[in-house]
Motif scaffolding. Structure first.
Motif, short mmCIF file in Angstrom:
data_model
loop_
_atom_site.label_atom_id
_atom_site.label_comp_id
_atom_site.label_asym_id
_atom_site.label_seq_id
_atom_site.Cartn_x
_atom_site.Cartn_y
_atom_site.Cartn_z
N ASP A 61 0.70 -1.24 0.01
CA ASP A 61 0.03 -0.14 0.03
C ASP A 61 0.88 1.06 -0.03
N LYS A 76 -3.06 8.10 -1.71
CA LYS A 76 -3.63 7.18 -1.38
C LYS A 76 -3.30 5.75 -1.90
N THR A 78 -4.37 2.28 -3.90
CA THR A 78 -5.68 1.89 -4.68
C THR A 78 -5.42 0.27 -4.97
N ASN A 79 -6.25 -0.75 -5.51
CA ASN A 79 -5.79 -1.87 -5.70
C ASN A 79 -5.30 -2.05 -6.83
N GLU A 106 -2.20 -5.17 0.53
CA GLU A 106 -2.83 -4.91 1.51
C GLU A 106 -4.23 -4.59 1.25
N THR A 107 -4.43 -3.73 0.13
CA THR A 107 -5.67 -3.03 -0.13
C THR A 107 -6.42 -4.50 -1.08
N ARG A 110 -7.76 -6.61 1.87
CA ARG A 110 -9.08 -5.88 2.65
C ARG A 110 -10.15 -6.01 1.78
N GLU A 111 -10.02 -5.83 0.62
CA GLU A 111 -11.33 -5.84 -0.50
C GLU A 111 -11.73 -7.56 -0.60
#
Length: 171
Positions: A61, A76, A78-79, A106-107, A110-111
């Motif tokens: 991330d 920020k 993003t995936n 990490e993104t 989480r998603e």
């Protein structure tokens, strides 16, 4: 042996805990092969005789946030981000280098958890999504989003994966 064009893949694990990078490479090749098959057969996408190259960068991330801020002015993570090597419109002939697809671990984790899906399924979707961006597909305008999402969904279905958009509005 298939008569379909091939893709050359280079993978670089730059940041993050990606685990078995060879497994991610195999997953990516499967996704890219399905995408190429669909683009050629359904969208009549032309391909050069020599396999064009895609670079897959595995990031975390923090790295993704830096890239996103530098190129999109969005500080920020993003995936997935895609960077075409050369401008290409859907249906145009790609050059020897298609471009880069960057994933943020990490993104994505989480998603995937939020979606109730295995991370590998979400990665497969994001690879296909990023790959379509390399061919000039986009989702800024609603009609373009519908087209891109329909192609993604069709490719994922060919891999026996569910529609990531379901009954949602295009992104």
């Amino acid at each position: 042996m298939s008569d379909l064009p091939a893709i050359s893949l280079a993978v670089a694990a730059e940041a993050g805990e990606w685990g078995d990078v060879e497994a991610i490479e195999a997953l990516t090749l499967t996704a890219l092969e399905a995408a190429v098959q669909d683009l050629v057969r359904q969208e009549h996408q032309p391909f050069p005789a020599d396999p064009p190259e895609v670079s897959l960068v595995l990031a975390d991330d923090a790295m993704m946030a830096d890239i996103n801020e530098q190129w999109r002015n969005q500080p920020k993570p993003t995936n997935v981000l895609s960077f075409p090597a050369f401008p290409l419109v859907p249906g145009g002939v790609p050059g020897p280098m298609l471009g880069d697809i960057i994933l943020a671990r990490e993104t994505i984790e989480r998603e995937a958890q939020d979606l109730g899906k295995p991370a590998d399924e979400h990665i497969t979707h994001l690879i296909i999504h990023g790959f379509l961006h390399l061919f000039g597909y986009d989702h800024i305008e609603n009609n373009d989003a519908e087209k891109m999402e329909a192609i993604e969904t069709r490719i994922l279905a060919s891999l026996d994966l569910s529609d990531p958009y379901g009954d949602t509005e295009p992104v």
